[in-house]
Design a protein around this motif. Structure first.
Motif, PDB file in Angstrom:
ATOM      1  N   PHE A  86       0.830  -1.200   0.000  1.00  0.00           N
ATOM      2  CA  PHE A  86       0.000   0.000   0.000  1.00  0.00           C
ATOM      3  C   PHE A  86       0.869   1.256   0.000  1.00  0.00           C
ATOM      4  O   PHE A  86       0.658   2.179  -0.792  1.00  0.00           O
ATOM      5  CB  PHE A  86      -0.950   0.025   1.206  1.00  0.00           C
ATOM      6  N   ILE A  87       1.867   1.308   0.881  1.00  0.00           N
ATOM      7  CA  ILE A  87       2.722   2.494   0.986  1.00  0.00           C
ATOM      8  C   ILE A  87       3.506   2.704  -0.299  1.00  0.00           C
ATOM      9  O   ILE A  87       3.624   3.837  -0.791  1.00  0.00           O
ATOM     10  CB  ILE A  87       3.656   2.380   2.210  1.00  0.00           C
ATOM     11  N   SER A  88       4.028   1.639  -0.875  1.00  0.00           N
ATOM     12  CA  SER A  88       4.781   1.745  -2.119  1.00  0.00           C
ATOM     13  C   SER A  88       3.891   2.244  -3.260  1.00  0.00           C
ATOM     14  O   SER A  88       4.297   3.097  -4.059  1.00  0.00           O
ATOM     15  CB  SER A  88       5.401   0.395  -2.478  1.00  0.00           C
ATOM     16  N   THR A  89       2.664   1.744  -3.325  1.00  0.00           N
ATOM     17  CA  THR A  89       1.717   2.188  -4.353  1.00  0.00           C
ATOM     18  C   THR A  89       1.369   3.657  -4.162  1.00  0.00           C
ATOM     19  O   THR A  89       1.348   4.433  -5.125  1.00  0.00           O
ATOM     20  CB  THR A  89       0.437   1.323  -4.318  1.00  0.00           C
ATOM     21  N   LEU A  90       1.116   4.044  -2.927  1.00  0.00           N
ATOM     22  CA  LEU A  90       0.827   5.443  -2.635  1.00  0.00           C
ATOM     23  C   LEU A  90       1.994   6.326  -3.058  1.00  0.00           C
ATOM     24  O   LEU A  90       1.807   7.365  -3.706  1.00  0.00           O
ATOM     25  CB  LEU A  90       0.531   5.626  -1.143  1.00  0.00           C
ATOM     26  N   HIS A  91       3.200   5.922  -2.727  1.00  0.00           N
ATOM     27  CA  HIS A  91       4.389   6.695  -3.093  1.00  0.00           C
ATOM     28  C   HIS A  91       4.485   6.843  -4.611  1.00  0.00           C
ATOM     29  O   HIS A  91       4.730   7.947  -5.117  1.00  0.00           O
ATOM     30  CB  HIS A  91       5.649   6.035  -2.529  1.00  0.00           C
ATOM     31  N   SER A  92       4.263   5.755  -5.336  1.00  0.00           N
ATOM     32  CA  SER A  92       4.320   5.815  -6.803  1.00  0.00           C
ATOM     33  C   SER A  92       3.276   6.770  -7.367  1.00  0.00           C
ATOM     34  O   SER A  92       3.558   7.544  -8.300  1.00  0.00           O
ATOM     35  CB  SER A  92       4.109   4.421  -7.406  1.00  0.00           C
ATOM     36  N   GLU A  93       2.063   6.731  -6.814  1.00  0.00           N
ATOM     37  CA  GLU A  93       0.996   7.602  -7.295  1.00  0.00           C
ATOM     38  C   GLU A  93       1.292   9.072  -6.994  1.00  0.00           C
ATOM     39  O   GLU A  93       1.009   9.950  -7.814  1.00  0.00           O
ATOM     40  CB  GLU A  93      -0.343   7.181  -6.707  1.00  0.00           C
ATOM     41  N   VAL A  94       1.880   9.343  -5.834  1.00  0.00           N
ATOM     42  CA  VAL A  94       2.259  10.722  -5.503  1.00  0.00           C
ATOM     43  C   VAL A  94       3.350  11.201  -6.452  1.00  0.00           C
ATOM     44  O   VAL A  94       3.311  12.338  -6.942  1.00  0.00           O
ATOM     45  CB  VAL A  94       2.705  10.839  -4.028  1.00  0.00           C
ATOM     46  N   LEU A  95       4.315  10.340  -6.740  1.00  0.00           N
ATOM     47  CA  LEU A  95       5.378  10.703  -7.691  1.00  0.00           C
ATOM     48  C   LEU A  95       4.790  11.085  -9.050  1.00  0.00           C
ATOM     49  O   LEU A  95       5.213  12.074  -9.657  1.00  0.00           O
ATOM     50  CB  LEU A  95       6.363   9.541  -7.878  1.00  0.00           C
ATOM     51  N   GLU A  96       3.827  10.305  -9.529  1.00  0.00           N
ATOM     52  CA  GLU A  96       3.197  10.582 -10.813  1.00  0.00           C
ATOM     53  C   GLU A  96       2.456  11.915 -10.810  1.00  0.00           C
ATOM     54  O   GLU A  96       2.495  12.655 -11.797  1.00  0.00           O
ATOM     55  CB  GLU A  96       2.200   9.474 -11.173  1.00  0.00           C
ATOM     56  N   ARG A  97       1.752  12.209  -9.720  1.00  0.00           N
ATOM     57  CA  ARG A  97       0.917  13.420  -9.651  1.00  0.00           C
ATOM     58  C   ARG A  97       1.705  14.686  -9.337  1.00  0.00           C
ATOM     59  O   ARG A  97       1.428  15.739  -9.884  1.00  0.00           O
ATOM     60  CB  ARG A  97      -0.164  13.261  -8.582  1.00  0.00           C
ATOM     61  N   ARG A  98       2.654  14.586  -8.389  1.00  0.00           N
ATOM     62  CA  ARG A  98       3.266  15.805  -7.862  1.00  0.00           C
ATOM     63  C   ARG A  98       4.797  15.782  -7.805  1.00  0.00           C
ATOM     64  O   ARG A  98       5.409  16.753  -7.404  1.00  0.00           O
ATOM     65  CB  ARG A  98       2.764  16.058  -6.444  1.00  0.00           C
ATOM     66  N   GLY A  99       5.399  14.654  -8.113  1.00  0.00           N
ATOM     67  CA  GLY A  99       6.837  14.529  -7.933  1.00  0.00           C
ATOM     68  C   GLY A  99       7.144  14.058  -6.523  1.00  0.00           C
ATOM     69  O   GLY A  99       6.246  13.767  -5.737  1.00  0.00           O
ATOM     70  N   GLU A 100       8.414  14.004  -6.199  1.00  0.00           N
ATOM     71  CA  GLU A 100       8.849  13.497  -4.888  1.00  0.00           C
ATOM     72  C   GLU A 100       8.275  14.367  -3.761  1.00  0.00           C
ATOM     73  O   GLU A 100       8.456  15.580  -3.757  1.00  0.00           O
ATOM     74  CB  GLU A 100      10.379  13.508  -4.808  1.00  0.00           C
ATOM     75  N   PRO A 101       7.570  13.742  -2.814  1.00  0.00           N
ATOM     76  CA  PRO A 101       7.024  14.526  -1.703  1.00  0.00           C
ATOM     77  C   PRO A 101       8.140  15.053  -0.803  1.00  0.00           C
ATOM     78  O   PRO A 101       9.139  14.377  -0.585  1.00  0.00           O
ATOM     79  CB  PRO A 101       6.129  13.536  -0.956  1.00  0.00           C
ATOM     80  N   MET A 102       7.938  16.263  -0.288  1.00  0.00           N
ATOM     81  CA  MET A 102       8.953  16.876   0.578  1.00  0.00           C
ATOM     82  C   MET A 102       9.085  16.110   1.891  1.00  0.00           C
ATOM     83  O   MET A 102      10.166  16.009   2.443  1.00  0.00           O
ATOM     84  CB  MET A 102       8.594  18.336   0.867  1.00  0.00           C
ATOM     85  N   ASN A 103       7.970  15.567   2.401  1.00  0.00           N
ATOM     86  CA  ASN A 103       7.997  14.852   3.670  1.00  0.00           C
ATOM     87  C   ASN A 103       6.995  13.696   3.577  1.00  0.00           C
ATOM     88  O   ASN A 103       5.818  13.862   3.876  1.00  0.00           O
ATOM     89  CB  ASN A 103       7.648  15.801   4.822  1.00  0.00           C
ATOM     90  N   PHE A 104       7.484  12.539   3.166  1.00  0.00           N
ATOM     91  CA  PHE A 104       6.602  11.405   2.923  1.00  0.00           C
ATOM     92  C   PHE A 104       5.938  10.895   4.203  1.00  0.00           C
ATOM     93  O   PHE A 104       4.785  10.490   4.175  1.00  0.00           O
ATOM     94  CB  PHE A 104       7.357  10.276   2.217  1.00  0.00           C
ATOM     95  N   THR A 105       6.631  10.944   5.327  1.00  0.00           N
ATOM     96  CA  THR A 105       5.994  10.483   6.568  1.00  0.00           C
ATOM     97  C   THR A 105       4.831  11.395   6.958  1.00  0.00           C
ATOM     98  O   THR A 105       3.811  10.910   7.451  1.00  0.00           O
ATOM     99  CB  THR A 105       7.001  10.360   7.735  1.00  0.00           C
ATOM    100  N   SER A 106       4.958  12.681   6.708  1.00  0.00           N
ATOM    101  CA  SER A 106       3.827  13.589   6.959  1.00  0.00           C
ATOM    102  C   SER A 106       2.672  13.270   6.024  1.00  0.00           C
ATOM    103  O   SER A 106       1.504  13.300   6.435  1.00  0.00           O
ATOM    104  CB  SER A 106       4.249  15.045   6.780  1.00  0.00           C
ATOM    105  N   LEU A 107       2.981  12.951   4.771  1.00  0.00           N
ATOM    106  CA  LEU A 107       1.940  12.551   3.827  1.00  0.00           C
ATOM    107  C   LEU A 107       1.226  11.300   4.335  1.00  0.00           C
ATOM    108  O   LEU A 107      -0.006  11.215   4.263  1.00  0.00           O
ATOM    109  CB  LEU A 107       2.546  12.304   2.439  1.00  0.00           C
ATOM    110  N   LEU A 108       1.973  10.342   4.879  1.00  0.00           N
ATOM    111  CA  LEU A 108       1.353   9.127   5.424  1.00  0.00           C
ATOM    112  C   LEU A 108       0.438   9.446   6.599  1.00  0.00           C
ATOM    113  O   LEU A 108      -0.665   8.904   6.697  1.00  0.00           O
ATOM    114  CB  LEU A 108       2.424   8.118   5.845  1.00  0.00           C
TER     115      LEU A 108
END
Length: 97
Positions: A53-75
């Motif tokens: 789930f986390i890996s899929t979420l990360h991939s989808e965020v990368l596609e939409r917005r690029g690398e998140p500044m703080n992935f743990t905050s996004l989680l």
């Protein structure tokens, strides 16, 4: 007033680090146990492991917005969003988000 919050089990807000792969890269994520429990619940509902789930979420965020500044905050915010949606009337689905 705050007894329900102040009186919670300290294990709930203790942090745990889990190792997983994001886009093929090994990494570790440190979150409070309460957030891990919610992520586990989301993943189980989707029929996948929490790591998937986390890996899929990360991939989808990368596609939409690029690398998140703080992935743990996004989680953490994803957990809050899940709780908001879970409280919403049945006509409001997560897929619609």
């Amino acid at each position: 007033m705050c007894e329900v919050f102040a009186g919670q089990d300290p294990e709930r807000y203790a942090s745990t680090t889990r190792r997983l792969r994001l886009n093929g890269q090994s990494t570790s994520i440190r979150l409070e146990n309460g957030f891990w429990a919610t992520l586990d619940e989301i993943a189980a509902r989707d029929g996948v492991t929490t790591a998937v789930f986390i890996s899929t979420l990360h991939s989808e965020v990368l596609e939409r917005r690029g690398e998140p500044m703080n992935f743990t905050s996004l989680l953490r915010c994803a957990c809050l969003k899940f709780m908001e949606i879970s409280r919403a009337p049945a006509s409001h689905s997560i897929a619609a988000e």
